[in-house]
Design a protein around this motif. Sequence first.
Motif, mmCIF file in Angstrom:
data_model
loop_
_atom_site.group_PDB
_atom_site.id
_atom_site.type_symbol
_atom_site.label_atom_id
_atom_site.label_comp_id
_atom_site.label_asym_id
_atom_site.label_seq_id
_atom_site.Cartn_x
_atom_site.Cartn_y
_atom_site.Cartn_z
ATOM 1 N N ILE A 14 0.873 -1.192 0.082
ATOM 2 C CA ILE A 14 0.024 -0.053 0.003
ATOM 3 C C ILE A 14 0.821 1.438 0.032
ATOM 4 O O ILE A 14 0.763 2.138 -0.671
ATOM 5 C CB ILE A 14 -1.028 -0.083 1.446
ATOM 6 N N ARG A 15 1.888 1.179 1.068
ATOM 7 C CA ARG A 15 2.721 2.419 0.928
ATOM 8 C C ARG A 15 3.545 2.757 -0.527
ATOM 9 O O ARG A 15 4.053 3.865 -0.832
ATOM 10 C CB ARG A 15 3.596 2.201 2.095
ATOM 11 N N TYR A 20 -1.330 6.060 -2.936
ATOM 12 C CA TYR A 20 -0.812 6.375 -1.446
ATOM 13 C C TYR A 20 0.300 7.430 -1.777
ATOM 14 O O TYR A 20 0.301 8.474 -1.151
ATOM 15 C CB TYR A 20 -0.147 4.915 -0.788
ATOM 16 N N TYR A 23 -1.693 10.613 -2.705
ATOM 17 C CA TYR A 23 -2.221 11.060 -1.592
ATOM 18 C C TYR A 23 -1.201 11.708 -0.734
ATOM 19 O O TYR A 23 -1.583 12.817 -0.364
ATOM 20 C CB TYR A 23 -2.995 9.832 -1.197
ATOM 21 N N GLN A 24 -0.309 11.156 -0.368
ATOM 22 C CA GLN A 24 0.560 11.779 0.614
ATOM 23 C C GLN A 24 1.275 13.089 -0.164
ATOM 24 O O GLN A 24 1.465 14.095 0.569
ATOM 25 C CB GLN A 24 1.759 10.891 1.218
ATOM 26 N N PHE A 91 -7.257 6.755 -3.338
ATOM 27 C CA PHE A 91 -6.601 6.100 -2.139
ATOM 28 C C PHE A 91 -7.770 5.488 -1.527
ATOM 29 O O PHE A 91 -7.728 4.187 -1.183
ATOM 30 C CB PHE A 91 -5.929 7.109 -1.225
#
Length: 120
Positions: A14-15, A20, A23-24, A91
Amino acid sequence: MNVYDEAHKLTQAIRESEEYKQYQAAKEKIKGNTQLEQTLKDFKAKQISAQAKQMMEGQLDQEAMTQIQQLSMVLMQDPLAAEYLQCEIRFSMMINDVYQILSEVIDLGMGGALSGQQND
């Protein structure tokens, strides 16, 4: 196969996903813009409140939905807010898909027991 090891692998996958990472990155872009952060926080709070009320009362609060739609239109005019919301949606969709896959196993273990049926 150790379930906990696989869960850690899933977390890592996921990371490493584009959803992800994007989104980050979008979160970082709005960081420090206190007015935008507060507006997004208010927007999310109204969404959660409307969803909770709908779940508890079984009906949609039209006034709350109108407010949410109006606020959404305002947010979508801001390029940073629009990017953030779009990344958050992508996400969230990915996480929801993963949850649905996991819930297949959870439902198998709970479905019959909760409804009084026995699984053979």
